[in-house]
Enzyme design. Structure first.
Site, PDB file in Angstrom:
ATOM      1  N   LYS A  60       0.845  -1.198   0.000  1.00 18.92           N
ATOM      2  CA  LYS A  60       0.000   0.000   0.000  1.00 18.92           C
ATOM      3  C   LYS A  60       0.882   1.252   0.000  1.00 18.92           C
ATOM      4  O   LYS A  60       2.081   1.168   0.312  1.00 18.92           O
ATOM      5  CB  LYS A  60      -0.897  -0.023   1.243  1.00 18.92           C
ATOM      6  N   ARG A 158     -10.818   0.000  14.534  1.00 18.34           N
ATOM      7  CA  ARG A 158     -10.600   0.681  13.248  1.00 18.34           C
ATOM      8  C   ARG A 158     -11.627   0.189  12.235  1.00 18.34           C
ATOM      9  O   ARG A 158     -12.575   0.905  11.939  1.00 18.34           O
ATOM     10  CB  ARG A 158      -9.162   0.462  12.766  1.00 18.34           C
ATOM     11  N   HIS A 187      -6.422  -7.227  12.734  1.00 16.40           N
ATOM     12  CA  HIS A 187      -5.178  -6.450  12.762  1.00 16.40           C
ATOM     13  C   HIS A 187      -4.878  -6.074  14.207  1.00 16.40           C
ATOM     14  O   HIS A 187      -5.775  -5.662  14.939  1.00 16.40           O
ATOM     15  CB  HIS A 187      -5.343  -5.197  11.893  1.00 16.40           C
ATOM     16  N   ARG A 243       0.894 -11.134   7.060  1.00 13.87           N
ATOM     17  CA  ARG A 243       0.846  -9.900   6.265  1.00 13.87           C
ATOM     18  C   ARG A 243       2.032  -9.026   6.658  1.00 13.87           C
ATOM     19  O   ARG A 243       2.004  -8.371   7.700  1.00 13.87           O
ATOM     20  CB  ARG A 243      -0.440  -9.112   6.543  1.00 13.87           C
ATOM     21  N   TYR A 287      14.205  31.122   4.691  1.00 14.47           N
ATOM     22  CA  TYR A 287      13.053  31.902   5.143  1.00 14.47           C
ATOM     23  C   TYR A 287      13.156  32.178   6.643  1.00 14.47           C
ATOM     24  O   TYR A 287      13.416  31.272   7.435  1.00 14.47           O
ATOM     25  CB  TYR A 287      11.756  31.147   4.889  1.00 14.47           C
ATOM     26  N   CYS A 335      12.909  24.514   2.691  1.00 18.49           N
ATOM     27  CA  CYS A 335      11.942  25.142   1.779  1.00 18.49           C
ATOM     28  C   CYS A 335      11.108  24.047   1.105  1.00 18.49           C
ATOM     29  O   CYS A 335      11.298  22.868   1.348  1.00 18.49           O
ATOM     30  CB  CYS A 335      12.669  25.951   0.704  1.00 18.49           C
ATOM     31  N   ASP A 337      11.193  23.077  -1.979  1.00 17.83           N
ATOM     32  CA  ASP A 337      11.923  22.293  -2.985  1.00 17.83           C
ATOM     33  C   ASP A 337      13.430  22.259  -2.762  1.00 17.83           C
ATOM     34  O   ASP A 337      14.148  21.650  -3.556  1.00 17.83           O
ATOM     35  CB  ASP A 337      11.655  22.881  -4.376  1.00 17.83           C
TER      36      ASP A 337
HETATM   37  C1  LIG Z   1      -0.264  -1.981   6.838  1.00 18.59           C
HETATM   38  C2  LIG Z   1      -0.869  -3.224   7.313  1.00 18.59           C
HETATM   39  C3  LIG Z   1      -0.098  -4.371   7.512  1.00 18.59           C
HETATM   40  C4  LIG Z   1       1.402  -4.366   7.451  1.00 18.59           C
HETATM   41  O1  LIG Z   1       1.893  -3.716   8.609  1.00 18.59           O
HETATM   42  P1  LIG Z   1       3.454  -3.640   8.936  1.00 18.59           P
HETATM   43  O2  LIG Z   1       3.518  -3.110  10.311  1.00 18.59           O
HETATM   44  O3  LIG Z   1       4.048  -2.717   7.938  1.00 18.59           O
HETATM   45  O4  LIG Z   1       3.972  -5.024   8.798  1.00 18.59           O
HETATM   46  C5  LIG Z   1      -0.754  -5.533   7.844  1.00 18.59           C
HETATM   47  N1  LIG Z   1      -2.100  -5.563   7.989  1.00 18.59           N
HETATM   48  C6  LIG Z   1      -2.866  -4.469   7.820  1.00 18.59           C
HETATM   49  C7  LIG Z   1      -4.333  -4.577   8.012  1.00 18.59           C
HETATM   50  C8  LIG Z   1      -2.285  -3.267   7.509  1.00 18.59           C
HETATM   51  O5  LIG Z   1      -3.040  -2.177   7.371  1.00 18.59           O
END
Ligand SMILES: *Cc1c(COP(=O)(O)O)cnc(C)c1O
Length: 402
Positions: A60, A158, A187, A243, A287, A335, A337
């Site tokens: 992602k 969440r 998660h 994951r 700046y 800045c 850029d």
């Molecule tokens: C981003 C995400 C992961 C991976 O998390 P890491 O901490 O980068 O390993 C796994 N599961 C879900 C639902 C996530 O949003």
């Protein structure tokens, strides 16, 4: 002073000068992505998994700023099975690049996006009956089966169905012939904390909910819950799939995983000095003129990277860069850029005292000789996490795959 071309690179201390070969033609700033490191990190995680346990890679946010298409291909070549994105557009990008492996969206898309996810074969995470049934209707109309993963909210608050509602949820949607459950997941909020009570509670709620679904006769598909720290610290929860995200990019989610797996950072951020001068004592920089030249022999060099490239403005006057294998302090406000840094030439001990020239390579993240600036160092200074640092550098800088 002559403006040096790309071949007129001075050989001085440090190794980063050699990286000038990666400098794009149209901008003296770039991100290097080490795809060998991506493959090595992928294999390192694979070796933590029992045979048969699948690996889903979180790609992602453009692979945490590293470039999703290239990273996905590199991870797959090193044994990854499935891929996770956050948005429909991220999934479509992978499909348009010819990626055919399973893609899970780690969220439930808007109902209006159902045609697109069916067309591009992007599995949604599902937690509302309204979405599930709309998805099933559309899939059935197209003579397809809409595969999805059921999200369970075991305590992160969440997304997901609450554990006590999962059986009823499946009961309300499973009659539909247009959908099929390909996975069941949760998660963790605290997988990086060793011996954490809340983590154990989430794990217990998940295991109980999965068990209840099985006992009620529902197909769960692949059961998965471990993210990067979970994969490393909680092998008993690998289930059917892990994951993994941040670890694939060579970064640790927390100190707790450092001793448990060897990882190689993937991203370096570099640029070439666009100007270097010796301002008079008392002159200001940037700046607001927040830095003033304190003594003679201070050289101020300009670098074409700014906060629009992901270098947070809050790092102003607080971060270091590497040049010729040494640290130099960034000075003045960053800045949009560009930014400036100072070199105290009286301290360097070279003669003639002219240590930085136009065209010299500056390292913002990465290694130069014996010195290194990590995404973790930058994250600490910014009061954030390494994830945000790499995501931000992915915004505008050109990526060079090495
Ligand atoms: C981003 C995400 C992961 C991976 O998390 P890491 O901490 O980068 O390993 C796994 N599961 C879900 C639902 C996530 O949003």
């Amino acid at each position: 002073m002559a403006f040096p071309g790309r071949n007129a690179v001075r050989k001085q201390g440090g190794m980063a000068q050699d990286m000038v070969k990666y400098c794009p033609d149209d901008r003296w700033a770039w991100v290097e992505i080490d795809l060998d490191a991506v493959r090595e990190n992928t294999r390192a995680f694979k070796s933590h998994l029992e045979p048969g346990v699948k690996m889903m890679c979180a790609v992602k946010a453009d692979a945490y700023g590293h470039g999703a298409v290239k990273c996905t291909k590199a991870m797959h070549s090193a044994g990854a099975d499935q891929f996770a994105v956050a948005t429909v557009a991220e999934g479509v990008e992978l499909r348009k690049a010819g990626i055919t492996w399973p893609i899970l969206m780690l969220g439930q898309p808007p109902i209006e996006a159902i045609n697109t996810i069916l067309e591009y074969d992007i599995m949604p995470s599902v937690y509302s009956t309204e979405f599930a049934l709309a998805y099933g209707e559309r899939a059935a109309a197209l003579d397809k089966i809409g595969r999805y993963h059921l999200a369970i909210d075991t305590g992160m608050t969440r997304i997901g169905v609450l554990p006590e509602d999962v059986v009823e949820f499946r009961h309300m949607i499973d009659f539909h012939r247009g959908i099929r459950c390909a996975g069941t997941f949760t998660h963790f909020a605290t997988a990086d904390v060793v011996g954490d009570w809340d983590f154990r509670q989430q794990a217990r709620r998940f295991t109980t909910a999965v068990q209840a679904l099985k006992e009620a006769g529902y197909e769960t598909g692949l059961v998965h819950c471990d993210n990067t720290p979970g994969t490393v610290l909680h092998p008993e929860l690998h289930n059917d799939m892990c994951r993994v995200g941040i670890g694939l990019y060579g970064l640790h989610p927390a100190d707790t995983t450092v001793k448990r797996i060897q990882l190689k950072p993937v991203m370096s951020v570099r640029a070439r000095v666009t100007r270097a001068i010796y301002p008079a004592v008392g002159e200001g920089v940037g700046y607001g003129l927040t830095y003033r030249i304190p003594t003679p022999n201070i050289q101020i060099a300009t670098v074409p990277i700014g906060y629009a490239d992901g270098l947070a403005r809050s790092l102003s006057n607080r971060m270091d860069v590497l040049v010729h294998g040494r640290r130099a302090r960034q000075v003045g406000r960053i800045c949009m850029d560009q930014f400036m840094f100072a070199v105290d030439t009286s301290k360097l001990g070279y003669r003639p005292a002219d240590p930085v020239q136009e065209g010299d390579v500056v390292t913002v993240i990465g290694t130069d000789g014996d010195e290194r600036i990590t995404a973790d160092e930058t994250a600490r200074l910014r009061d954030t996490i390494n994830y945000e640092v790499t995501c931000n550098f992915g915004m505008r800088l050109q990526k060079v795959y090495v």
